[in-house]
Motif scaffolding. Structure first.
Motif, PDB file in Angstrom:
ATOM      1  N   VAL A  98       0.841  -1.202   0.000  1.00  0.00           N
ATOM      2  CA  VAL A  98       0.000   0.000   0.000  1.00  0.00           C
ATOM      3  C   VAL A  98       0.872   1.247   0.000  1.00  0.00           C
ATOM      4  O   VAL A  98       0.622   2.204  -0.741  1.00  0.00           O
ATOM      5  CB  VAL A  98      -0.976  -0.007   1.199  1.00  0.00           C
ATOM      6  N   THR A  99       1.929   1.250   0.819  1.00  0.00           N
ATOM      7  CA  THR A  99       2.841   2.389   0.872  1.00  0.00           C
ATOM      8  C   THR A  99       3.550   2.560  -0.468  1.00  0.00           C
ATOM      9  O   THR A  99       3.701   3.685  -0.960  1.00  0.00           O
ATOM     10  CB  THR A  99       3.877   2.199   2.001  1.00  0.00           C
ATOM     11  N   GLY A 100       3.960   1.446  -1.059  1.00  0.00           N
ATOM     12  CA  GLY A 100       4.602   1.509  -2.376  1.00  0.00           C
ATOM     13  C   GLY A 100       3.650   2.038  -3.435  1.00  0.00           C
ATOM     14  O   GLY A 100       4.030   2.849  -4.279  1.00  0.00           O
ATOM     15  N   LEU A 101       2.392   1.567  -3.391  1.00  0.00           N
ATOM     16  CA  LEU A 101       1.401   2.062  -4.345  1.00  0.00           C
ATOM     17  C   LEU A 101       1.123   3.549  -4.129  1.00  0.00           C
ATOM     18  O   LEU A 101       0.972   4.305  -5.091  1.00  0.00           O
ATOM     19  CB  LEU A 101       0.107   1.255  -4.230  1.00  0.00           C
ATOM     20  N   GLU A 102       1.039   3.957  -2.870  1.00  0.00           N
ATOM     21  CA  GLU A 102       0.822   5.375  -2.580  1.00  0.00           C
ATOM     22  C   GLU A 102       2.003   6.213  -3.065  1.00  0.00           C
ATOM     23  O   GLU A 102       1.817   7.294  -3.639  1.00  0.00           O
ATOM     24  CB  GLU A 102       0.596   5.592  -1.088  1.00  0.00           C
ATOM     25  N   ALA A 103       3.215   5.731  -2.837  1.00  0.00           N
ATOM     26  CA  ALA A 103       4.397   6.450  -3.305  1.00  0.00           C
ATOM     27  C   ALA A 103       4.412   6.514  -4.822  1.00  0.00           C
ATOM     28  O   ALA A 103       4.718   7.561  -5.416  1.00  0.00           O
ATOM     29  CB  ALA A 103       5.670   5.785  -2.786  1.00  0.00           C
ATOM     30  N   GLN A 104       4.053   5.398  -5.461  1.00  0.00           N
ATOM     31  CA  GLN A 104       4.006   5.383  -6.917  1.00  0.00           C
ATOM     32  C   GLN A 104       2.914   6.318  -7.422  1.00  0.00           C
ATOM     33  O   GLN A 104       3.116   7.068  -8.383  1.00  0.00           O
ATOM     34  CB  GLN A 104       3.751   3.944  -7.391  1.00  0.00           C
ATOM     35  N   THR A 105       1.769   6.288  -6.755  1.00  0.00           N
ATOM     36  CA  THR A 105       0.679   7.196  -7.124  1.00  0.00           C
ATOM     37  C   THR A 105       1.099   8.643  -6.920  1.00  0.00           C
ATOM     38  O   THR A 105       0.830   9.503  -7.774  1.00  0.00           O
ATOM     39  CB  THR A 105      -0.580   6.885  -6.280  1.00  0.00           C
ATOM     40  N   ASP A 106       1.747   8.935  -5.799  1.00  0.00           N
ATOM     41  CA  ASP A 106       2.232  10.291  -5.547  1.00  0.00           C
ATOM     42  C   ASP A 106       3.231  10.729  -6.618  1.00  0.00           C
ATOM     43  O   ASP A 106       3.202  11.870  -7.083  1.00  0.00           O
ATOM     44  CB  ASP A 106       2.870  10.388  -4.160  1.00  0.00           C
ATOM     45  N   THR A 107       4.123   9.812  -7.002  1.00  0.00           N
ATOM     46  CA  THR A 107       5.109  10.128  -8.043  1.00  0.00           C
ATOM     47  C   THR A 107       4.413  10.423  -9.368  1.00  0.00           C
ATOM     48  O   THR A 107       4.742  11.398 -10.051  1.00  0.00           O
ATOM     49  CB  THR A 107       6.097   8.958  -8.211  1.00  0.00           C
ATOM     50  N   ILE A 108       3.438   9.596  -9.715  1.00  0.00           N
ATOM     51  CA  ILE A 108       2.702   9.802 -10.963  1.00  0.00           C
ATOM     52  C   ILE A 108       1.936  11.116 -10.918  1.00  0.00           C
ATOM     53  O   ILE A 108       1.946  11.901 -11.881  1.00  0.00           O
ATOM     54  CB  ILE A 108       1.760   8.612 -11.239  1.00  0.00           C
ATOM     55  N   LEU A 109       1.265  11.377  -9.775  1.00  0.00           N
ATOM     56  CA  LEU A 109       0.521  12.627  -9.638  1.00  0.00           C
ATOM     57  C   LEU A 109       1.448  13.841  -9.676  1.00  0.00           C
ATOM     58  O   LEU A 109       1.119  14.871 -10.271  1.00  0.00           O
ATOM     59  CB  LEU A 109      -0.295  12.619  -8.345  1.00  0.00           C
ATOM     60  N   LEU A 110       2.607  13.732  -9.027  1.00  0.00           N
ATOM     61  CA  LEU A 110       3.566  14.833  -9.035  1.00  0.00           C
ATOM     62  C   LEU A 110       4.076  15.098 -10.448  1.00  0.00           C
ATOM     63  O   LEU A 110       4.160  16.250 -10.877  1.00  0.00           O
ATOM     64  CB  LEU A 110       4.730  14.518  -8.088  1.00  0.00           C
ATOM     65  N   GLU A 111       4.361  14.063 -11.169  1.00  0.00           N
ATOM     66  CA  GLU A 111       4.831  14.217 -12.555  1.00  0.00           C
ATOM     67  C   GLU A 111       3.725  14.820 -13.433  1.00  0.00           C
ATOM     68  O   GLU A 111       3.983  15.693 -14.262  1.00  0.00           O
ATOM     69  CB  GLU A 111       5.285  12.866 -13.118  1.00  0.00           C
ATOM     70  N   ALA A 112       2.498  14.352 -13.217  1.00  0.00           N
ATOM     71  CA  ALA A 112       1.368  14.913 -13.967  1.00  0.00           C
ATOM     72  C   ALA A 112       1.176  16.388 -13.626  1.00  0.00           C
ATOM     73  O   ALA A 112       0.899  17.206 -14.506  1.00  0.00           O
ATOM     74  CB  ALA A 112       0.098  14.122 -13.672  1.00  0.00           C
ATOM     75  N   GLU A 113       1.341  16.716 -12.360  1.00  0.00           N
ATOM     76  CA  GLU A 113       1.206  18.122 -11.928  1.00  0.00           C
ATOM     77  C   GLU A 113       2.302  18.976 -12.540  1.00  0.00           C
ATOM     78  O   GLU A 113       2.048  20.111 -12.963  1.00  0.00           O
ATOM     79  CB  GLU A 113       1.236  18.188 -10.400  1.00  0.00           C
ATOM     80  N   ARG A 114       3.523  18.465 -12.584  1.00  0.00           N
ATOM     81  CA  ARG A 114       4.622  19.217 -13.206  1.00  0.00           C
ATOM     82  C   ARG A 114       4.365  19.417 -14.698  1.00  0.00           C
ATOM     83  O   ARG A 114       4.590  20.496 -15.237  1.00  0.00           O
ATOM     84  CB  ARG A 114       5.942  18.469 -13.001  1.00  0.00           C
ATOM     85  N   THR A 115       3.888  18.370 -15.347  1.00  0.00           N
ATOM     86  CA  THR A 115       3.581  18.467 -16.775  1.00  0.00           C
ATOM     87  C   THR A 115       2.482  19.498 -17.014  1.00  0.00           C
ATOM     88  O   THR A 115       2.566  20.322 -17.917  1.00  0.00           O
ATOM     89  CB  THR A 115       3.153  17.091 -17.324  1.00  0.00           C
ATOM     90  N   ARG A 116       1.468  19.436 -16.167  1.00  0.00           N
ATOM     91  CA  ARG A 116       0.367  20.394 -16.289  1.00  0.00           C
ATOM     92  C   ARG A 116       0.828  21.814 -16.013  1.00  0.00           C
ATOM     93  O   ARG A 116       0.444  22.755 -16.717  1.00  0.00           O
ATOM     94  CB  ARG A 116      -0.759  20.005 -15.330  1.00  0.00           C
ATOM     95  N   ALA A 117       1.696  21.986 -15.007  1.00  0.00           N
ATOM     96  CA  ALA A 117       2.216  23.326 -14.700  1.00  0.00           C
ATOM     97  C   ALA A 117       3.060  23.853 -15.854  1.00  0.00           C
ATOM     98  O   ALA A 117       2.963  25.033 -16.216  1.00  0.00           O
ATOM     99  CB  ALA A 117       3.043  23.283 -13.414  1.00  0.00           C
ATOM    100  N   ALA A 118       3.868  22.971 -16.457  1.00  0.00           N
ATOM    101  CA  ALA A 118       4.677  23.398 -17.604  1.00  0.00           C
ATOM    102  C   ALA A 118       3.776  23.777 -18.777  1.00  0.00           C
ATOM    103  O   ALA A 118       4.021  24.786 -19.461  1.00  0.00           O
ATOM    104  CB  ALA A 118       5.645  22.288 -18.003  1.00  0.00           C
ATOM    105  N   ALA A 119       2.721  22.985 -19.003  1.00  0.00           N
ATOM    106  CA  ALA A 119       1.789  23.305 -20.087  1.00  0.00           C
ATOM    107  C   ALA A 119       1.073  24.625 -19.814  1.00  0.00           C
ATOM    108  O   ALA A 119       0.876  25.444 -20.719  1.00  0.00           O
ATOM    109  CB  ALA A 119       0.776  22.174 -20.251  1.00  0.00           C
ATOM    110  N   LEU A 120       0.699  24.836 -18.554  1.00  0.00           N
ATOM    111  CA  LEU A 120       0.038  26.093 -18.197  1.00  0.00           C
ATOM    112  C   LEU A 120       0.979  27.288 -18.365  1.00  0.00           C
ATOM    113  O   LEU A 120       0.567  28.355 -18.821  1.00  0.00           O
ATOM    114  CB  LEU A 120      -0.489  26.034 -16.759  1.00  0.00           C
TER     115      LEU A 120
END
Length: 179
Positions: A43-65
């Motif tokens: 669960v912790t690994g999945l949460e960390a992986q989810t956080d990493t994916i969300l963080l990367e998506a947020e960075r991509t979105r911020a760069a696009a914005l």
């Protein structure tokens, strides 16, 4: 009296049953602990992986914005420049009509040598061949609808006999369109 009974095999089977019970209890607890630890780790690994994916998506979105924001700012600046050019053209067209009106009404024996417009004040300097042309010029300037004659400067005759004049015209308060 009863014959002697050997309790050794019974004790041994009883002790083995007790040991099996405790082994099952500790083994089950250990397996349960391992299962819980593995589930927590997954669960912790999945949460960390989810956080990493969300963080990367947020960075991509911020760069696009940011890229979109820069594009929008450039479009806004271009629109402002186009609007400013249109306003300058409109002012030029308006001044052209004002200057054409002045030139049509201007006496033939008078001409301007300098014109300046600052802070709602139009300054006119020029020469007139005759004093009557100078008077008709002043009358024409007084009758301009968009300006009021505020200050007449020095009028003098130069060495060639031309009358030099200087007038200041203030923009009329009743005139609604800005120049």
């Amino acid at each position: 009296m009863s014959p002697p009974i050997n309790f050794m095999p019974w004790r041994r089977s009883r002790r083995m049953a007790c040991l099996r019970c405790w082994a099952v209890l500790f083994g089950g607890s250990l397996l349960l602990f391992i299962a819980i630890a593995l589930s927590v780790c997954s669960v912790t690994g999945l949460e960390a992986q989810t956080d990493t994916i969300l963080l990367e998506a947020e960075r991509t979105r911020a760069a696009a914005l940011m890229a979109r924001k820069q594009g929008l700012e450039q479009q806004h600046q271009q629109r402002q420049q186009v609007l400013q050019r249109h306003m300058q053209r409109a002012q030029t067209r308006h001044w052209q009509s004002v200057l054409e009106a002045i030139s049509r009404q201007m006496p033939e024996q008078a001409w301007f040598t300098r014109m300046a417009y600052q802070q709602d004040t139009l300054e006119l300097e020029g020469n007139a061949l005759t004093f009557s042309a100078l008077r008709s010029l002043e009358a024409m300037l007084r009758d301009l609808p968009m300006f009021e004659l505020s200050n007449t400067g020095a009028t003098r005759q130069d060495a060639q006999g031309c009358w030099q004049f200087h007038y200041q015209l203030k923009k009329s308060v009743m005139h609604e369109r800005p120049l």
